[in-house]
Write a protein that holds these residues in place. Structure first.
Motif, PDB file in Angstrom:
ATOM      1  N   GLN A 180      26.237  -2.797  32.497  1.00  0.00           N
ATOM      2  CA  GLN A 180      26.152  -1.521  31.777  1.00  0.00           C
ATOM      3  C   GLN A 180      26.696  -1.667  30.363  1.00  0.00           C
ATOM      4  O   GLN A 180      26.117  -1.143  29.408  1.00  0.00           O
ATOM      5  CB  GLN A 180      26.940  -0.438  32.512  1.00  0.00           C
TER       6      GLN A 180
ATOM      7  N   GLU B  54      26.933  -4.486  28.608  1.00  0.00           N
ATOM      8  CA  GLU B  54      26.018  -5.342  27.849  1.00  0.00           C
ATOM      9  C   GLU B  54      24.773  -4.577  27.413  1.00  0.00           C
ATOM     10  O   GLU B  54      24.302  -4.754  26.288  1.00  0.00           O
ATOM     11  CB  GLU B  54      25.637  -6.571  28.668  1.00  0.00           C
ATOM     12  N   ASP B  55      24.250  -3.723  28.277  1.00  0.00           N
ATOM     13  CA  ASP B  55      23.087  -2.906  27.922  1.00  0.00           C
ATOM     14  C   ASP B  55      23.415  -1.973  26.756  1.00  0.00           C
ATOM     15  O   ASP B  55      22.623  -1.824  25.825  1.00  0.00           O
ATOM     16  CB  ASP B  55      22.596  -2.094  29.116  1.00  0.00           C
TER      17      ASP B  55
ATOM     18  N   ASP C 133      23.649  -4.021  23.650  1.00  0.00           N
ATOM     19  CA  ASP C 133      22.318  -4.466  23.258  1.00  0.00           C
ATOM     20  C   ASP C 133      21.542  -3.353  22.561  1.00  0.00           C
ATOM     21  O   ASP C 133      20.824  -3.594  21.585  1.00  0.00           O
ATOM     22  CB  ASP C 133      21.562  -4.974  24.487  1.00  0.00           C
ATOM     23  N   GLU C 134      21.685  -2.125  23.035  1.00  0.00           N
ATOM     24  CA  GLU C 134      21.006  -0.971  22.419  1.00  0.00           C
ATOM     25  C   GLU C 134      21.424  -0.788  20.971  1.00  0.00           C
ATOM     26  O   GLU C 134      20.686  -0.220  20.169  1.00  0.00           O
ATOM     27  CB  GLU C 134      21.318   0.304  23.191  1.00  0.00           C
TER      28      GLU C 134
END
Length: 72
Positions: free
Chosen positions: A57, A59-60, A63-64
């Motif tokens: 979560q 990392e996501d 990344d966004e």
């Protein structure tokens, strides 16, 4: 709905992180994604309450925003 603008260096943690992980991060003084990056993957994975799902979560969310979680 347009995303909220955030001050540089003050990107809040994503919603949906489990309570044990939120408590562990709060105990470590981590309130922003920038602070998560400063800790790195290894330190996060060693924290009690941080599971692989929480790491994914975080990392996501990074990344966004075009950011990356360092390995160390």
């Amino acid at each position: 709905m347009a995303p909220q603008s955030v001050e540089p260096g003050r990107t809040p943690l994503p919603r949906g992180i489990a309570a044990p992980a939120r408590r562990a991060l709060a105990h470590a003084g981590v309130e922003t994604l920038e602070q998560v990056m400063a800790l790195g993957r290894l330190a996060l994975s060693r924290m009690h309450g941080i599971c692989p799902r929480t790491l994914a979560q975080l990392e996501d969310a990074l990344d966004e925003r075009g950011l990356e979680l360092p390995a160390g």
